[in-house]
Design a protein around this motif. Structure first.
Motif, mmCIF file in Angstrom:
data_model
loop_
_atom_site.group_PDB
_atom_site.id
_atom_site.type_symbol
_atom_site.label_atom_id
_atom_site.label_comp_id
_atom_site.label_asym_id
_atom_site.label_seq_id
_atom_site.Cartn_x
_atom_site.Cartn_y
_atom_site.Cartn_z
ATOM 1 N N PRO A 30 46.851 33.935 42.884
ATOM 2 C CA PRO A 30 46.786 35.232 43.576
ATOM 3 C C PRO A 30 45.469 35.417 44.302
ATOM 4 C CG PRO A 30 47.451 35.484 41.259
ATOM 5 C CD PRO A 30 46.932 34.090 41.427
ATOM 6 N N ASP A 31 45.505 36.156 45.397
ATOM 7 C CA ASP A 31 44.289 36.480 46.138
ATOM 8 C C ASP A 31 43.328 37.282 45.251
ATOM 9 O OD1 ASP A 31 45.251 35.234 48.377
ATOM 10 O OD2 ASP A 31 46.009 37.095 49.304
ATOM 11 N N GLY A 32 42.063 36.934 45.327
ATOM 12 C CA GLY A 32 41.027 37.719 44.661
ATOM 13 C C GLY A 32 40.786 37.400 43.205
ATOM 14 N N LEU A 33 41.674 36.624 42.587
ATOM 15 C CA LEU A 33 41.534 36.384 41.158
ATOM 16 C C LEU A 33 40.269 35.575 40.834
ATOM 17 C CD1 LEU A 33 42.572 36.461 38.237
ATOM 18 C CD2 LEU A 33 43.926 34.422 38.757
ATOM 19 N N LEU A 34 40.077 34.458 41.528
ATOM 20 C CA LEU A 34 38.908 33.624 41.228
ATOM 21 C C LEU A 34 37.614 34.311 41.630
ATOM 22 C CD1 LEU A 34 39.999 29.972 42.062
ATOM 23 C CD2 LEU A 34 39.969 31.165 39.865
ATOM 24 N N ALA A 35 37.651 35.112 42.690
ATOM 25 C CA ALA A 35 36.460 35.862 43.074
ATOM 26 C C ALA A 35 36.090 36.882 41.989
ATOM 27 C CB ALA A 35 36.685 36.559 44.408
ATOM 28 N N SER A 94 35.016 23.748 33.068
ATOM 29 C CA SER A 94 36.373 23.571 33.593
ATOM 30 C C SER A 94 37.108 24.897 33.536
ATOM 31 C CB SER A 94 37.135 22.490 32.815
ATOM 32 O OG SER A 94 37.346 22.890 31.473
ATOM 33 N N LEU A 95 38.130 24.993 34.393
ATOM 34 C CA LEU A 95 38.837 26.250 34.583
ATOM 35 C C LEU A 95 40.336 25.967 34.660
ATOM 36 C CD1 LEU A 95 37.780 29.158 35.059
ATOM 37 C CD2 LEU A 95 37.922 28.720 37.505
ATOM 38 N N HIS A 96 41.104 26.722 33.900
ATOM 39 C CA HIS A 96 42.560 26.539 33.871
ATOM 40 C C HIS A 96 43.213 27.908 34.093
ATOM 41 C CE1 HIS A 96 42.081 22.466 32.084
ATOM 42 N NE2 HIS A 96 40.968 23.020 31.613
ATOM 43 N N VAL A 97 44.126 27.970 35.056
ATOM 44 C CA VAL A 97 44.767 29.234 35.418
ATOM 45 C C VAL A 97 46.274 29.104 35.223
ATOM 46 C CG1 VAL A 97 45.090 30.981 37.199
ATOM 47 C CG2 VAL A 97 42.958 29.652 37.132
ATOM 48 N N ARG A 98 46.837 30.075 34.518
ATOM 49 C CA ARG A 98 48.282 30.148 34.360
ATOM 50 C C ARG A 98 48.746 31.482 34.938
ATOM 51 N NH1 ARG A 98 47.050 25.790 33.788
ATOM 52 N NH2 ARG A 98 47.423 24.311 32.069
ATOM 53 N N VAL A 99 49.391 31.418 36.115
ATOM 54 C CA VAL A 99 49.838 32.640 36.768
ATOM 55 C C VAL A 99 51.129 33.107 36.107
ATOM 56 C CG1 VAL A 99 50.582 33.668 38.942
ATOM 57 C CG2 VAL A 99 48.757 31.924 38.921
ATOM 58 N N ILE A 100 51.124 34.350 35.655
ATOM 59 C CA ILE A 100 52.295 34.914 34.996
ATOM 60 C C ILE A 100 53.213 35.563 36.024
ATOM 61 C CG2 ILE A 100 53.080 36.581 33.264
ATOM 62 C CD1 ILE A 100 50.316 36.168 31.905
ATOM 63 N N ASP A 101 52.628 36.406 36.871
ATOM 64 C CA ASP A 101 53.338 37.003 38.002
ATOM 65 C C ASP A 101 52.265 37.485 38.971
ATOM 66 O OD1 ASP A 101 52.419 39.553 37.097
ATOM 67 O OD2 ASP A 101 54.200 39.771 35.825
ATOM 68 N N ALA A 102 52.673 38.238 39.988
ATOM 69 C CA ALA A 102 51.724 38.631 41.034
ATOM 70 C C ALA A 102 50.588 39.496 40.500
ATOM 71 C CB ALA A 102 52.465 39.363 42.156
ATOM 72 N N GLY A 103 50.799 40.143 39.380
ATOM 73 C CA GLY A 103 49.785 41.053 38.859
ATOM 74 C C GLY A 103 49.158 40.636 37.552
ATOM 75 N N HIS A 104 49.505 39.430 37.055
ATOM 76 C CA HIS A 104 48.972 39.015 35.750
ATOM 77 C C HIS A 104 48.704 37.518 35.751
ATOM 78 C CE1 HIS A 104 51.462 42.617 34.985
ATOM 79 N NE2 HIS A 104 50.509 42.941 34.124
ATOM 80 N N ALA A 105 47.577 37.134 35.180
ATOM 81 C CA ALA A 105 47.247 35.708 35.097
ATOM 82 C C ALA A 105 46.388 35.463 33.852
ATOM 83 C CB ALA A 105 46.506 35.240 36.343
ATOM 84 N N LEU A 106 46.589 34.299 33.284
ATOM 85 C CA LEU A 106 45.790 33.862 32.134
ATOM 86 C C LEU A 106 44.765 32.843 32.622
ATOM 87 C CD1 LEU A 106 45.762 34.144 28.935
ATOM 88 C CD2 LEU A 106 46.947 31.945 28.933
ATOM 89 N N ILE A 107 43.485 33.079 32.302
ATOM 90 C CA ILE A 107 42.430 32.133 32.664
ATOM 91 C C ILE A 107 41.776 31.628 31.379
ATOM 92 C CG2 ILE A 107 40.178 31.822 33.752
ATOM 93 C CD1 ILE A 107 40.952 33.744 35.891
ATOM 94 N N VAL A 108 41.729 30.311 31.245
ATOM 95 C CA VAL A 108 41.022 29.676 30.133
ATOM 96 C C VAL A 108 39.871 28.889 30.738
ATOM 97 C CG1 VAL A 108 41.161 28.081 28.186
ATOM 98 C CG2 VAL A 108 43.127 29.535 28.752
#
Length: 538
Positions: A30-35, A94-108
């Protein structure tokens, strides 16, 4: 997912530090998540509390967990951050992203602290109503510390081994148990630090071990280490300005209680099974209450205090903190003269003044708890007694305590201006002003108050809350801490006035936060109190 319950603060413009390209991503990023993640890491590095508050979702359902426990709600998380001094410098490995949907994401993210080791942070990010990415839940795993300096001053494996039993002898009653010794007791070859670095620097290693330590070693326990104390044991909060505040695993973000804060935390954390502590005005009972432990203040003078740095000898007592009543009884039995111990019939008394000294939530839970114990047939209905004016009794206690504290430590305090934390310095400054006439009058009043309590209680066991509240927040202001301290001391000082043993039983809770039921018994009823407390706890 939770709905915002508070007005959303404006998020700062996220900076863009050098972050590794995500090692793995599932779903469309998603846009803006990593920022937003980068901005959060910048705020963390700068200890920018306002920015960190903005990056965590508002409301009562936001979560943050670590090895010390789980914080629930934005306010609790914010309070935790405000009470710490910042975090260690680190880089993202290291960075791991699991996108759940447009409004939710898991970052480890795996991080590399500058001090070494590796950490792991798992975050659930959500999009707010204004379109900003915020953390709704986080789990932090930091590199394990070899020694938590807020809990321990010295640790060994063991620091001091148990005495070896004679050939063919049965192992002692405490075989296999480990002791966290409050930093007031002499242990041969080690220094006493009294919770103050300046005092520690000048201390000389002890040439003998205090009897209260030696008897536990003789019963088969080993010393795990020397645990932190509030400075000169002149506090019941558990916050040391020099070494930090030990964790409270039962109330994350809460004070641990003092002055036996280190031994209590070591026992609650499972790093020792016995905390060898002291209790002058509640320094065992309060941390026991705040952390859900068993804690016994012994009858005044029942355990040899040689080799113990004094605060106020008229009230200082040896005592123990444990997670289980059986271990507490074994430690007490090894330390007390059995020939002096007296049986006590389970006759109980309650003072309305002592109950009303606690805050309203403790009052309600205490009354409800006694009602449940009575209906269950575990106690007979307690007699209502009048223990007198609590403020007057506390004034007497404080005058004698202060005079003795100044006599014991005033020369050192005078010779080391600026060496004490602000709260303890204030107490010693007040102690210096107690004149000889005021002390003599207080001692006369103390004897009268003691005789009055003996007559009022008439051999009954006084039941009361172990403290006036559950554990206050670590970021509570000085005025709140002092109000809690005064209310609690008005309750706990009666045992000191009477020279009575007092047991805190971890029996009650308020919204998951423990508070103890305190049993104050006749002098030399220590072991009987533990047996009765164990029966009440079932």
């Amino acid at each position: 997912m939770s709905e915002p319950l508070l007005p959303e603060p404006a998020l700062p413009e996220p900076a863009a530090p050098a972050l590794p390209t995500p090692t793995s991503v599932t779903g469309e990023l998603p846009d803006g998540l990593l920022a937003a993640f980068a901005g959060y890491e910048n705020a963390l590095a700068a200890n920018d509390l306002a920015a960190l508050d903005a990056y965590f979702a508002p409301g009562e359902h936001t979560l943050r967990g670590d090895a010390s426990g789980l914080l629930v709600g934005h306010d609790a998380i914010s309070g935790f951050r405000g009470a710490r001094s910042g975090t260690v410098a680190r880089s993202i490995r290291s960075l791991h992203v699991r996108v759940i949907d447009a409004g939710h994401a898991l970052i480890v993210s795996v991080n590399a602290p500058d001090a070494g080791g590796a950490g792991l942070v798992t975050q659930l990010w959500t999009v707010s109503d204004t379109g900003a990415w915020q953390v709704e839940a986080a789990q932090v795993a930091a590199p394990p510390a070899a020694i938590n300096p807020t809990v321990w001053r010295l640790v060994g494996n063991p620091l001091v081994a148990a005495d070896a039993p004679a050939d063919g002898a049965t192992p002692g009653a405490l075989a296999g148990e480990t002791i966290a010794v409050k930093d007031l007791y002499d242990i041969v070859g080690f220094t006493v630090g009294a919770g103050n670095p300046a005092y520690l620097r000048e201390a000389r290693p002890a040439t003998e071990t205090a009897p209260a330590v030696a008897v536990l070693l003789g019963a088969g326990a080993s010393v795990r280490g020397i645990a932190q104390t509030d400075e000169f044991a002149y506090s019941i909060a558990g916050d040391n300005e020099h070494y930090g505040t030990p964790p409270n695993v039962r109330v994350p973000g809460g004070l641990p209680g003092g002055s036996s804060s280190g031994p209590a935390a070591a026992v609650a954390l499972g790093q020792a099974s016995i905390g060898l502590a002291t209790d002058t005005a509640g320094s065992i009972r309060v941390p026991a209450s705040y952390q859900g432990l068993w804690g016994l203040r012994s009858t005044h003078g029942a355990v040899d205090r040689a080799g113990l740095l004094p605060l106020a000898p008229s009230f200082d007592t040896v005592g123990w903190l444990t997670r289980r009543p059986g271990v507490l009884r074994a430690a007490a039995a090894a330390s007390l003269d059995a020939s002096l111990q007296v049986p006590v019939p389970p006759r109980f008394a309650v003072s309305a003044a002592l109950v009303f000294a606690a805050d309203e939530s403790v009052q309600a839970a205490f009354v409800d708890g006694l009602d449940r114990l009575t209906r269950a047939g575990r106690i007979d209905a307690p007699d209502l007694v009048d223990v007198g004016d609590l403020a007057e009794a506390l004034g007497i206690f404080r005058a004698v305590q202060a005079a003795e504290a100044w006599l014991a430590n005033g020369d050192w305090v005078t010779a080391h201006p600026g060496a004490l934390g602000a709260a303890i310095a204030g107490r010693f400054a007040a102690a210096a002003r107690v004149g000889a006439t005021a002390e003599a009058e207080a001692r006369t009043e103390l004897a009268a108050a003691r005789a009055r309590l003996d007559a009022v209680l008439d051999g009954r066991i006084l039941l009361l809350p172990s403290a006036s509240s559950t554990a206050p927040a670590r970021n509570a202001g000085p005025a709140e801490i002092e109000a809690t301290r005064t209310a609690t001391l008005s309750m706990t000082s009666l045992a000191g006035i009477g020279g009575y043993p007092a047991l805190s039983v971890p029996l009650f809770e308020i919204d998951g936060a423990p508070f103890g039921l305190c049993l104050v018994g006749p002098r030399y009823s220590d072991l009987a109190l533990i047996d009765i407390g164990a029966a009440l706890a079932g």
